[in-house]
Design a protein around this motif. Structure first.
Motif, PDB file in Angstrom:
ATOM      1  N   LEU A  11       0.846  -1.194   0.000  1.00  0.00           N
ATOM      2  CA  LEU A  11       0.000   0.000   0.000  1.00  0.00           C
ATOM      3  C   LEU A  11       0.881   1.244   0.000  1.00  0.00           C
ATOM      4  O   LEU A  11       1.803   1.357   0.815  1.00  0.00           O
ATOM      5  N   VAL A  12       0.599   2.166  -0.900  1.00  0.00           N
ATOM      6  CA  VAL A  12       1.370   3.400  -0.986  1.00  0.00           C
ATOM      7  C   VAL A  12       0.402   4.555  -1.254  1.00  0.00           C
ATOM      8  O   VAL A  12      -0.626   4.379  -1.908  1.00  0.00           O
ATOM      9  N   LEU A  86       3.120   7.763  -8.059  1.00  0.00           N
ATOM     10  CA  LEU A  86       2.049   6.777  -8.234  1.00  0.00           C
ATOM     11  C   LEU A  86       0.670   7.413  -8.135  1.00  0.00           C
ATOM     12  O   LEU A  86       0.442   8.353  -7.366  1.00  0.00           O
ATOM     13  N   LYS A  87      -0.244   6.878  -8.949  1.00  0.00           N
ATOM     14  CA  LYS A  87      -1.618   7.350  -9.011  1.00  0.00           C
ATOM     15  C   LYS A  87      -2.566   6.209  -8.643  1.00  0.00           C
ATOM     16  O   LYS A  87      -2.186   5.042  -8.723  1.00  0.00           O
ATOM     17  N   ALA A  88      -3.782   6.569  -8.302  1.00  0.00           N
ATOM     18  CA  ALA A  88      -4.774   5.545  -7.958  1.00  0.00           C
ATOM     19  C   ALA A  88      -4.954   4.545  -9.096  1.00  0.00           C
ATOM     20  O   ALA A  88      -5.138   3.340  -8.857  1.00  0.00           O
ATOM     21  N   VAL A 119      -2.593   1.857  -4.529  1.00  0.00           N
ATOM     22  CA  VAL A 119      -2.305   3.281  -4.354  1.00  0.00           C
ATOM     23  C   VAL A 119      -3.561   3.937  -3.795  1.00  0.00           C
ATOM     24  O   VAL A 119      -4.572   4.075  -4.473  1.00  0.00           O
ATOM     25  N   SER A 120      -3.463   4.334  -2.533  1.00  0.00           N
ATOM     26  CA  SER A 120      -4.635   4.888  -1.862  1.00  0.00           C
ATOM     27  C   SER A 120      -4.201   5.687  -0.645  1.00  0.00           C
ATOM     28  O   SER A 120      -3.195   5.361  -0.010  1.00  0.00           O
ATOM     29  N   SER A 121      -4.983   6.714  -0.326  1.00  0.00           N
ATOM     30  CA  SER A 121      -4.706   7.505   0.871  1.00  0.00           C
ATOM     31  C   SER A 121      -5.501   6.973   2.059  1.00  0.00           C
ATOM     32  O   SER A 121      -5.386   7.492   3.166  1.00  0.00           O
TER      33      SER A 121
END
Lengths: 121, 105
Positions: A11-12, A86-88, A119-121
């Motif tokens: 996860l980033v 990186l993008k979603a 890729v997620s916040s």
């Protein structure tokens, strides 16, 4: 027996970086082109990047050009994918794949089991 | 860019059926086409390269044909192990089709 084992997924956050690795065995690594192919959850396959056996030729999909870098260490039989900014939409399982030739191969004759990048916040 | 379109998207068939999947390219790609099989949660497997060449170890019930813009993958007698999703892929920009899921009827 050809074996390809990916690692480094996880996860980033958006805008972050990650480096994937692919350990190869069962063939003369430096003699074959290698690639990364990804698959978003529930979606189809998308080619990401290819590198020649010597490492001298690389190619990238437009969707990752300028953000991702493919490389290889033939002394360690290992393929890498450095992923920056990186993008979603980069969320996917990333497969390492061997080409059937030494140069800029266009097909993939052996595949690893994949590593998931989220890729997620 | 060359677009690859597979049909159908889903195919329901029974064991023993002859199954045909079509892949169309938006422009001629000569014979530069490959076919892959993927089972859920697994890596894809190369079946056919250069439109009609069978990859080593792949059962002979699989065959590929076509050139230019229209290609087919045929399974002569569907086996239980063949229920999977199939993708075509053109060599030039390494673009894949959207996939055809072969499911049990």
């Amino acid at each position: 027996e050809v074996q390809l084992v990916e690692s480094g997924g996880g996860l980033v956050q958006p805008g972050g970086s990650l480096r994937l690795s692919c350990a190869a065995s069962g063939f003369t690594f430096s003699s074959y082109g290698m690639s990364w192919v990804r698959q978003a959850p529930g979606k189809g396959l998308e080619w990401v990047s290819t590198i020649s056996g010597s490492g001298g030729t690389t190619n990238y999909a437009d969707s990752v050009k300028g953000r991702f870098t493919i490389s290889r260490d033939n002394s360690k039989n290992t393929l890498y994918l450095q992923m920056n900014s990186l993008k979603a939409e980069d969320t996917a399982v990333y497969f390492c794949a061997k080409g059937p030739c030494g140069g800029d191969c266009y097909t993939f004759d052996y595949w690893g089991q994949g590593t998931l990048v989220t890729v997620s916040s | 860019d060359i677009q690859m379109t597979q049909s159908p998207s889903t195919l329901s068939a029974s064991v023993g059926d002859r199954v045909t999947i079509t892949c169309r390219a938006s422009q001629s790609i000569n014979s530069w086409l490959a076919w892959y099989q993927q089972k859920p949660g697994k890596a894809p497997k190369l079946l056919i390269y250069k439109a009609s060449s069978l990859q080593s170890g792949v059962p002979s019930r699989f065959s590929g044909s076509g050139s230019g813009t229209e290609f087919t993958l045929t399974i002569s007698s569907l086996q239980p192990d063949d229920f999977a999703t199939y993708y075509c892929q053109q060599y030039n920009t390494r673009t894949f089709g959207q996939g055809t899921k072969v499911e049990i009827k």
